[in-house]
Design a protein around this motif. Structure first.
Motif, short mmCIF file in Angstrom:
data_model
loop_
_atom_site.label_atom_id
_atom_site.label_comp_id
_atom_site.label_asym_id
_atom_site.label_seq_id
_atom_site.Cartn_x
_atom_site.Cartn_y
_atom_site.Cartn_z
N TYR B 164 0.83 -1.21 0.00
CA TYR B 164 0.00 0.00 0.00
C TYR B 164 0.86 1.26 0.00
O TYR B 164 2.04 1.21 0.37
CB TYR B 164 -0.98 0.00 1.18
N ARG B 165 0.25 2.35 -0.41
CA ARG B 165 0.95 3.63 -0.44
C ARG B 165 1.01 4.20 0.97
O ARG B 165 0.05 4.83 1.44
CB ARG B 165 0.23 4.60 -1.39
N GLY B 166 2.15 3.96 1.63
CA GLY B 166 2.32 4.42 3.00
C GLY B 166 2.13 5.93 3.14
O GLY B 166 1.52 6.39 4.10
N ASP B 167 2.62 6.69 2.14
CA ASP B 167 2.50 8.15 2.22
C ASP B 167 1.04 8.59 2.17
O ASP B 167 0.61 9.48 2.92
CB ASP B 167 3.33 8.82 1.11
N TRP B 168 0.24 7.97 1.34
CA TRP B 168 -1.19 8.32 1.25
C TRP B 168 -1.91 7.93 2.54
O TRP B 168 -2.78 8.65 3.02
CB TRP B 168 -1.86 7.61 0.06
N SER B 279 1.25 -1.23 -13.02
CA SER B 279 1.30 0.09 -13.67
C SER B 279 0.36 1.08 -12.97
O SER B 279 0.69 2.27 -12.84
CB SER B 279 0.89 -0.01 -15.13
N LEU B 280 -0.80 0.59 -12.55
CA LEU B 280 -1.75 1.46 -11.83
C LEU B 280 -1.12 1.99 -10.54
O LEU B 280 -1.30 3.15 -10.19
CB LEU B 280 -3.04 0.70 -11.52
N MET B 281 -0.37 1.12 -9.86
CA MET B 281 0.32 1.56 -8.65
C MET B 281 1.43 2.54 -9.00
O MET B 281 1.59 3.57 -8.34
CB MET B 281 0.92 0.34 -7.91
N ALA B 282 2.18 2.20 -10.03
CA ALA B 282 3.34 3.03 -10.40
C ALA B 282 2.92 4.43 -10.87
O ALA B 282 3.63 5.40 -10.64
CB ALA B 282 4.15 2.34 -11.49
N THR B 283 1.75 4.50 -11.50
CA THR B 283 1.31 5.80 -12.02
C THR B 283 0.43 6.55 -11.03
O THR B 283 -0.17 7.58 -11.38
CB THR B 283 0.52 5.61 -13.35
N GLY B 284 0.33 6.04 -9.82
CA GLY B 284 -0.41 6.75 -8.78
C GLY B 284 -1.91 6.70 -8.97
O GLY B 284 -2.64 7.57 -8.50
N LYS B 285 -2.38 5.65 -9.66
CA LYS B 285 -3.83 5.54 -9.86
C LYS B 285 -4.48 4.59 -8.85
O LYS B 285 -5.70 4.52 -8.78
CB LYS B 285 -4.12 5.06 -11.29
N ALA B 286 -3.66 3.82 -8.15
CA ALA B 286 -4.21 2.89 -7.16
C ALA B 286 -3.38 2.94 -5.89
O ALA B 286 -2.17 3.21 -5.93
CB ALA B 286 -4.24 1.48 -7.73
N GLY B 297 9.64 -4.30 -6.71
CA GLY B 297 10.69 -4.07 -7.71
C GLY B 297 10.10 -3.63 -9.03
O GLY B 297 10.60 -2.70 -9.68
N THR B 298 9.01 -4.29 -9.43
CA THR B 298 8.37 -3.96 -10.71
C THR B 298 7.83 -2.53 -10.69
O THR B 298 7.99 -1.77 -11.64
CB THR B 298 7.22 -4.95 -11.01
N ILE B 299 7.18 -2.17 -9.57
CA ILE B 299 6.58 -0.83 -9.47
C ILE B 299 7.69 0.24 -9.45
O ILE B 299 7.62 1.24 -10.16
CB ILE B 299 5.69 -0.73 -8.21
N LEU B 300 8.73 -0.02 -8.65
CA LEU B 300 9.81 0.97 -8.55
C LEU B 300 10.59 1.12 -9.85
O LEU B 300 11.08 2.20 -10.16
CB LEU B 300 10.76 0.60 -7.41
N SER B 301 10.67 0.02 -10.60
CA SER B 301 11.39 0.14 -11.88
C SER B 301 10.62 1.05 -12.84
O SER B 301 11.20 1.69 -13.71
CB SER B 301 11.62 -1.24 -12.51
N GLN B 302 9.29 1.12 -12.66
CA GLN B 302 8.48 2.00 -13.51
C GLN B 302 8.44 3.43 -12.96
O GLN B 302 8.31 4.38 -13.71
CB GLN B 302 7.04 1.48 -13.61
N LEU B 310 6.19 2.85 -0.54
CA LEU B 310 5.39 1.61 -0.59
C LEU B 310 5.63 0.81 0.69
O LEU B 310 6.77 0.50 1.01
CB LEU B 310 5.79 0.77 -1.82
N TYR B 311 4.55 0.52 1.40
CA TYR B 311 4.64 -0.27 2.62
C TYR B 311 3.95 -1.62 2.37
O TYR B 311 3.20 -1.77 1.41
CB TYR B 311 3.93 0.44 3.79
N SER B 312 4.23 -2.54 3.27
CA SER B 312 3.55 -3.84 3.13
C SER B 312 2.95 -4.29 4.45
O SER B 312 3.43 -3.89 5.52
CB SER B 312 4.52 -4.90 2.60
N ALA B 313 1.92 -5.12 4.35
CA ALA B 313 1.26 -5.68 5.53
C ALA B 313 0.64 -7.01 5.14
O ALA B 313 0.35 -7.23 3.95
CB ALA B 313 0.15 -4.73 6.01
N PRO B 314 0.45 -7.91 6.10
CA PRO B 314 -0.21 -9.18 5.74
C PRO B 314 -1.60 -8.92 5.15
O PRO B 314 -2.22 -7.90 5.46
CB PRO B 314 -0.31 -9.93 7.07
#
Lengths: 292, 444
Positions: B164-168, B279-286, B297-302, B310-314
């Protein structure tokens, strides 16, 4: 009376044999091997359990596969009708003595020259609800207020797939009909004109009968080709959403390469072979009796 | 004359297209044939069929590890054959039927039973030795074994978790969702019109709705988090399915409601596969996506600007958190003539240094205990995945298990489709019928 083979006959066999061997290896052998596999429960490597006609019984024990055959027939019908309407109209136009005809002939066969994968991806992007051109234009014209997921709608997905397949396949019909039109002698048209035929009557009594042999071959080829089509449907929808575009070729692919049930997939392919054979047979019977 | 001109025009067009198509191709990949040994020079060529090679940034990272190995071992040449993960199992099956397998190939616990049934994999417990395998997490070794025989050397773990978008989240005063109710609340808050033009342009959740393994693997932990299992053994040891139970229906209803009722999912959900969702995550749409750590890695490469955001949780829970191991590793072909050499390269590949390098570049988790203890595993980006491993469940030892991805994918996709006439009850019954048909065939 002893029949001896003459030198000329041996030469004939010699000329025919390379093609016959290649056909046997590349067409007959895979067909027979496919039918053979359909009698086994197999992973094609180390499991070969003979199950007789069990795969066929399994396939016909519910209506699911039959339903997919009907879906495929429906898709094939609309696609082939689309090819013929578009192909014949364009062939008639291109057969006229118009300016820039050669240019348009080259442009109009482009869909046929493009690889199926390219066409599938191209149209998938056009249909895309977020970035697709169609939604952009329709929203710009205020015809829709929100983007539509054309390939995510059980009703539109089928139509979208059919449109793409019509776009990809009409040039073959167009070219064959155009070739057929050019093979009809101008003398026949002149004779018809002298006999008092107007343009519609010329079309009905000269063009259509002259085109019939070409149309029959084209119809059989086109129907069988699109009945077993796979690539573009897979790229566009993978048979979805749900089962909306799950035609038999998609189902066979899934059985073989997702479920690894090669025996059942082979049995389905054998059934498809007979359906294609039946289509060709019916067409020949219907059209030959019509000609008589 | 005119028809001649037409033929010429068509031919030139066809030729131009052909040449264009050919020029676009990269140099031909080596065929996935059996390995070769250049007897004259004593060079061993290892052919490795890799799904990672088709991904960015994983492919280049794996290639650089192989290059380093070749530098240290001039007598070994590693040739990769890149095959996308969605195609991998098909390719292996076809090559196995043709007795043309490479020395090693990407494998997963989901596929290893099929490969084991084909008798095409080497017993890696013997090849690597039990002592060496003690360096790995025991549950991962168990997950990768059949009857005590290791089928694939686990290289990376990609447990499904929520990215998830930790900053949002911080901006909205939200915490990492613990339950599905928290998740829905966050998804609703983060679905908004950021441009103020009356149109939603940011959504809460990038749901992967394609009918394939990619979508299926994401829905199964959701199903299990509601307390239902796609297949399990009952008290008497018989296989049973929960797919038509109220809990399974609740999970399915919730999943499809995210799109159909709450509209927190971007348009075109049935066409959204992993690349589109990333791509939706990388472009700030989701704002959220369920995926393995490799997605980071895929999102950050884009979009490298998202580094640290980007944070993670179960995966949230109804009853309990759930995750798959998401193990990916290499099986050694039983017909390989260079098993020892492959084993030596694979040891190098999974070494702590290289595992941490992969983790740094792609986000995938290491499978060796020492590497797992590293500091770089405790960042907000990765901590959720490490925690998710605590809730990881083993893949059921059911021979046709891979079909369950399609069974559940058919369920959610049918219901997500616009104009679908199916209900949760009818589609759950259909799914259970398919599952029971498979159960009936098991062992026959």
């Amino acid at each position: 009376m002893k029949h001896t083979v003459s030198k000329e006959q041996w030469a004939g066999y010699g000329f025919v044999s390379p093609a016959a061997i290649i056909l046997l290896l590349l067409v007959t052998y895979p067909l027979i091997y496919g039918a053979y596999i359909s009698f086994f429960n197999t992973n094609l490597v180390n499991i070969w359990d003979f199950v007789g006609i069990h795969q066929y019984i399994d396939i016909f024990s519910n209506w699911e596969f039959v339903g997919k055959i009907f879906l495929t027939l429906k898709y094939t019908f609309f696609t082939v009708v689309g090819h013929f309407i578009l192909g014949i109209i364009l062939a008639l136009v291109l057969n006229m003595d118009l300016r820039g005809r050669t240019f348009f002939r080259a442009i109009l066969i482009l869909p046929w020259l493009l690889p199926e994968v390219v066409v599938g991806l191209l149209w998938k992007w056009l249909f895309n609800p977020m970035y697709g051109l169609f939604n952009y234009i329709l929203m710009d014209l205020h015809l829709i207020s929100d983007p539509v997921s054309w390939l995510g709608d059980t009703y539109f997905a089928f139509i979208a797939v059919t449109i793409v397949c019509i776009w990809k396949g009409y040039p073959m019909v167009m070219l064959l009909v155009l070739a057929g039109l050019q093979s009809i002698s101008q003398d026949t048209y002149e004779a018809a004109k002298i006999d008092g035929c107007n343009r519609m009557q010329s079309f009905r009594y000269v063009t259509v009968p002259g085109l019939m042999p070409v149309l029959l071959v084209t119809l059989i080829l086109d129907t069988v080709w699109w009945f077993k089509h796979f690539t573009m449907i897979w790229i566009l929808t993978e048979g979805g959403p749900g089962d909306a575009t799950n035609v038999v070729s998609i189902d066979i692919f899934k059985q073989a390469f997702q479920y690894f049930d090669f025996g059942k997939a082979a049995a389905m392919a054998v059934i498809v072979f007979f359906v294609c054979f039946l289509i060709g047979y019916v067409y020949r019977r219907v059209f030959s009796s019509a000609n008589e | 004359m005119k028809s001649k001109r037409m033929i010429w025009t068509s031919s030139i067009l066809a030729l131009t297209l052909g040449i264009t198509a050919c020029s676009g191709q990269k140099s031909e990949a080596p065929s996935a044939g059996a390995s070769t040994k250049d007897k004259g020079k004593g060079v061993i060529t290892l052919k490795i069929m890799s799904a990672t090679q088709t991904e960015t940034p994983g492919g280049p990272a794996e290639k650089s590890i192989a290059d380093k190995y070749m530098e240290q071992h001039p007598n070994v040449k590693i040739e990769f054959v890149g095959v996308p993960m969605n195609e991998m199992y098909k390719k292996i099956s076809v090559l196995a039927a043709a007795s043309d397998l490479p020395d090693a190939f990407t494998s997963t616990p989901e596929f290893m039973r099929t490969a084991y049934g084909m008798n095409i994999t080497e017993d890696l417990t013997k090849l690597f030795g039990a002592d060496y395998l003690k360096e790995f997490y025991p549950n991962m070794i168990q997950e990768s074994s059949i009857d005590g025989k290791l089928q694939l050397l686990p290289w990376t773990a990609t447990p499904q978790a929520l990215i998830y978008r930790g900053d949002w989240f911080e901006k909205e005063g939200l915490k990492a969702p613990e339950t599905w109710d928290d998740f829905l609340e966050a998804a609703k808050k983060l679905t908004k019109d950021t441009k103020g033009n009356g149109k939603t342009d940011q959504w809460g959740f990038a749901l992967i709705g394609t009918r394939n393994t990619s979508g299926g693997t994401r829905f199964l932990p959701v199903l299990r988090s509601f307390g239902a299992e796609e297949i399990r053994k009952d008290a008497s040891g018989k296989w049973v399915t929960d797919l038509d139970t109220p809990k399974a229906k609740a999970a399915l209803q919730f999943y499809v409601d995210l799109n159909n009722k709450y509209h927190v999912v971007p348009p075109g959900v049935t066409e959204t596969g992993f690349p589109e969702a990333a791509s939706l995550m990388a472009t700030g749409k989701a704002a959220m996506i369920i995926s393995g750590p490799n997605a980071i890695g895929t999102i950050l490469s884009q979009n490298p600007e998202l580094k640290g955001k980007l944070y993670s949780a179960p995966i949230p829970k109804k009853e309990e958190h759930k995750a798959t191991f998401g193990l990916l590793g290499y099986s050694v072909s039983a017909q390989s003539k260079n098993k020892e050499a492959v084993a030596d390269y694979l040891k190098f590949l999974v070494s702590q240094e290289n595992a941490l390098k992969m983790n740094d570049v792609t986000g995938t988790l290491p499978t060796k205990i020492e590497a797992g203890k590293s500091q770089q595993m405790s960042t907000p980006e990765k901590a959720g995945f490490v925690k998710a491993l605590e809730f990881a469940y083993s893949t059921p030892t059911f021979s046709a298990y891979s079909q369950f991805y399609d069974i559940v994918a058919e369920e959610y996709q049918t219901l997500l489709a616009t104009d679908s006439k199916m209900t949760v009850d009818s589609i759950a019954k259909k799914a259970a019928d398919r599952a029971n048909e498979l159960i009936g065939k098991e062992g026959k």
